[in-house]
Design a protein around this motif. Structure first.
Motif, PDB file in Angstrom:
ATOM      1  N   GLY A  43      42.927  33.035  31.787  1.00  0.00           N
ATOM      2  CA  GLY A  43      42.517  33.643  33.041  1.00  0.00           C
ATOM      3  C   GLY A  43      42.078  32.663  34.116  1.00  0.00           C
ATOM      4  O   GLY A  43      41.677  33.074  35.216  1.00  0.00           O
ATOM      5  N   GLN A  44      42.186  31.389  33.819  1.00  0.00           N
ATOM      6  CA  GLN A  44      41.724  30.379  34.766  1.00  0.00           C
ATOM      7  C   GLN A  44      42.428  30.472  36.115  1.00  0.00           C
ATOM      8  O   GLN A  44      41.786  30.345  37.169  1.00  0.00           O
ATOM      9  N   MET A  45      43.726  30.698  36.094  1.00  0.00           N
ATOM     10  CA  MET A  45      44.477  30.763  37.358  1.00  0.00           C
ATOM     11  C   MET A  45      43.957  31.876  38.252  1.00  0.00           C
ATOM     12  O   MET A  45      43.863  31.726  39.470  1.00  0.00           O
ATOM     13  N   HIS A  46      43.608  33.008  37.646  1.00  0.00           N
ATOM     14  CA  HIS A  46      43.117  34.144  38.413  1.00  0.00           C
ATOM     15  C   HIS A  46      41.754  33.832  39.031  1.00  0.00           C
ATOM     16  O   HIS A  46      41.525  34.086  40.221  1.00  0.00           O
ATOM     17  N   VAL A  47      40.872  33.269  38.230  1.00  0.00           N
ATOM     18  CA  VAL A  47      39.526  32.964  38.720  1.00  0.00           C
ATOM     19  C   VAL A  47      39.585  31.914  39.823  1.00  0.00           C
ATOM     20  O   VAL A  47      38.928  32.050  40.868  1.00  0.00           O
ATOM     21  N   ASN A  48      40.367  30.871  39.607  1.00  0.00           N
ATOM     22  CA  ASN A  48      40.428  29.771  40.569  1.00  0.00           C
ATOM     23  C   ASN A  48      41.008  30.174  41.918  1.00  0.00           C
ATOM     24  O   ASN A  48      40.751  29.521  42.924  1.00  0.00           O
ATOM     25  N   THR A  49      41.797  31.234  41.933  1.00  0.00           N
ATOM     26  CA  THR A  49      42.413  31.666  43.187  1.00  0.00           C
ATOM     27  C   THR A  49      41.729  32.907  43.768  1.00  0.00           C
ATOM     28  O   THR A  49      42.249  33.523  44.699  1.00  0.00           O
ATOM     29  N   GLY A  50      40.558  33.269  43.233  1.00  0.00           N
ATOM     30  CA  GLY A  50      39.766  34.340  43.816  1.00  0.00           C
ATOM     31  C   GLY A  50      40.026  35.729  43.285  1.00  0.00           C
ATOM     32  O   GLY A  50      39.563  36.710  43.869  1.00  0.00           O
ATOM     33  N   TYR A  51      40.745  35.832  42.167  1.00  0.00           N
ATOM     34  CA  TYR A  51      41.048  37.143  41.588  1.00  0.00           C
ATOM     35  C   TYR A  51      40.242  37.371  40.316  1.00  0.00           C
ATOM     36  O   TYR A  51      40.798  37.637  39.256  1.00  0.00           O
ATOM     37  N   GLN A  52      38.933  37.268  40.416  1.00  0.00           N
ATOM     38  CA  GLN A  52      38.073  37.388  39.247  1.00  0.00           C
ATOM     39  C   GLN A  52      38.211  38.738  38.529  1.00  0.00           C
ATOM     40  O   GLN A  52      38.293  38.756  37.291  1.00  0.00           O
ATOM     41  N   PRO A  53      38.218  39.869  39.231  1.00  0.00           N
ATOM     42  CA  PRO A  53      38.360  41.144  38.509  1.00  0.00           C
ATOM     43  C   PRO A  53      39.644  41.221  37.684  1.00  0.00           C
ATOM     44  O   PRO A  53      39.669  41.830  36.612  1.00  0.00           O
ATOM     45  N   ASP A  54      40.714  40.586  38.186  1.00  0.00           N
ATOM     46  CA  ASP A  54      41.989  40.625  37.470  1.00  0.00           C
ATOM     47  C   ASP A  54      41.969  39.761  36.210  1.00  0.00           C
ATOM     48  O   ASP A  54      42.845  39.894  35.349  1.00  0.00           O
ATOM     49  N   ALA A  55      40.987  38.868  36.117  1.00  0.00           N
ATOM     50  CA  ALA A  55      40.869  38.031  34.926  1.00  0.00           C
ATOM     51  C   ALA A  55      40.162  38.757  33.785  1.00  0.00           C
ATOM     52  O   ALA A  55      40.219  38.309  32.638  1.00  0.00           O
ATOM     53  N   LEU A  56      39.512  39.873  34.077  1.00  0.00           N
ATOM     54  CA  LEU A  56      38.730  40.574  33.060  1.00  0.00           C
ATOM     55  C   LEU A  56      39.540  40.953  31.816  1.00  0.00           C
ATOM     56  O   LEU A  56      39.085  40.701  30.693  1.00  0.00           O
ATOM     57  N   PRO A  57      40.728  41.554  31.951  1.00  0.00           N
ATOM     58  CA  PRO A  57      41.495  41.880  30.740  1.00  0.00           C
ATOM     59  C   PRO A  57      41.836  40.645  29.900  1.00  0.00           C
ATOM     60  O   PRO A  57      41.900  40.726  28.668  1.00  0.00           O
ATOM     61  N   LEU A  58      42.047  39.518  30.554  1.00  0.00           N
ATOM     62  CA  LEU A  58      42.382  38.292  29.835  1.00  0.00           C
ATOM     63  C   LEU A  58      41.153  37.743  29.105  1.00  0.00           C
ATOM     64  O   LEU A  58      41.257  37.253  27.979  1.00  0.00           O
ATOM     65  N   VAL A  59      40.007  37.826  29.752  1.00  0.00           N
ATOM     66  CA  VAL A  59      38.765  37.386  29.114  1.00  0.00           C
ATOM     67  C   VAL A  59      38.468  38.267  27.900  1.00  0.00           C
ATOM     68  O   VAL A  59      38.103  37.778  26.830  1.00  0.00           O
ATOM     69  N   ARG A  60      38.647  39.573  28.076  1.00  0.00           N
ATOM     70  CA  ARG A  60      38.413  40.502  26.966  1.00  0.00           C
ATOM     71  C   ARG A  60      39.388  40.236  25.820  1.00  0.00           C
ATOM     72  O   ARG A  60      39.011  40.244  24.638  1.00  0.00           O
ATOM     73  N   ASN A  61      40.639  39.982  26.163  1.00  0.00           N
ATOM     74  CA  ASN A  61      41.641  39.723  25.132  1.00  0.00           C
ATOM     75  C   ASN A  61      41.312  38.465  24.340  1.00  0.00           C
ATOM     76  O   ASN A  61      41.428  38.441  23.110  1.00  0.00           O
ATOM     77  N   TYR A  62      40.881  37.416  25.041  1.00  0.00           N
ATOM     78  CA  TYR A  62      40.531  36.174  24.352  1.00  0.00           C
ATOM     79  C   TYR A  62      39.373  36.409  23.392  1.00  0.00           C
ATOM     80  O   TYR A  62      39.397  35.957  22.240  1.00  0.00           O
ATOM     81  N   ALA A  63      38.356  37.119  23.859  1.00  0.00           N
ATOM     82  CA  ALA A  63      37.186  37.386  23.021  1.00  0.00           C
ATOM     83  C   ALA A  63      37.557  38.194  21.782  1.00  0.00           C
ATOM     84  O   ALA A  63      37.031  37.952  20.681  1.00  0.00           O
TER      85      ALA A  63
END
Length: 251
Positions: A43-63
């Protein structure tokens, strides 16, 4: 030890030999390597480009994928992605997730390691039995150097490689200019930084430039290829996985 391998997006799609080498190396050292099949992007690409909410499913999946209690450690052949897991996942989970996800993130990030960290700090090994008879210089990538603070760990591992001619890289701590989307949004600045990095690599006379992030090697390798320098790039994992009967590295 039961170690889960996170291949990373760029490893999976563009540099599959890197996660393969990581698995080969750890297996050779006597550890069980597992590959959670549902893994995706950190989800790094999403966070770094300002799309933090869109990174949530990826963070959840990793966990969820790496949260299995039977997994002792997670190894990632990328300082950049480990930096995201350790520093960005908590931010995303706390802002857009819930308490349960925050707890999962804390548990998983505590056992997520960049390759050199896992080898030196967790497994307590610097000599992995590698053999690489080439002149090599090492570029310490920004996230591994500044965010993770791996310090001399990759160099300690490389110094123990048999027959390697390891030469110091001038101005080693200077950024190569990649920085993910930085290279796209600030192309001229990125190109100037890359030119400086390539110049110092050329000054070493190295056959190979090694690093612990495929993304930086992708950037550096492209620049050197366009100049027809003859110097190739190689990931730290590929060197450490090499033994005397298997030392050929392809560009």
């Amino acid at each position: 030890m039961r170690i889960a391998l996170f291949a990373t997006c760029i490893g999976d799609t563009m540099f599959p030999d890197v996660p393969k080498a990581t698995a080969v190396l750890l297996t050779r050292l006597g550890h069980e390597v597992v590959f959670p099949p549902g893994q995706t992007c950190c989800g790094q690409m999403h966070v770094n480009t300002g799309y933090q909410p869109d990174a949530l499913p990826l963070v959840r999946n990793y966990a969820e994928e790496f949260g299995d209690a039977s997994i002792d450690a997670v190894v990632v052949p990328s300082g950049s992605c480990v930096g995201s897991v350790r520093h960005q996942h908590e931010i995303v989970a706390s802002r857009y997730g819930n308490a349960a996800l925050c707890e999962q993130v804390e548990t998983v990030k505590a056992k997520t390691y960049e390759l050199s960290e896992l080898l030196v700090d967790v497994l307590g090994v610097t000599d992995v039995g590698a053999y690489f008879p080439h002149r090599v210089t090492y570029h310490p990538t920004c996230h591994s150097l500044r965010m993770l603070g791996v310090g001399e760990k990759p160099l300690r591992l490389l110094r123990a490689v048999r027959e390697i001619d390891l030469v110091e890289l001038p101005e080693a701590d200077a950024c190569c200019g990649f920085g993910g989307t930085f290279a796209i949004k600030n192309a001229e600045t990125s190109t100037a930084m890359l030119a400086d990095k390539i110049r110092t690599i050329g000054d070493t006379g190295a056959e190979f430039c090694a690093a612990s992030d495929s993304s930086c090697l992708f950037h550096i390798g492209g620049g050197m290829s366009r100049l027809r320098m003859g110097t190739r790039t190689v990931h730290l994992a590929e060197i450490l996985a090499s033994v005397e009967s298997n030392v050929e590295v392809t560009a």
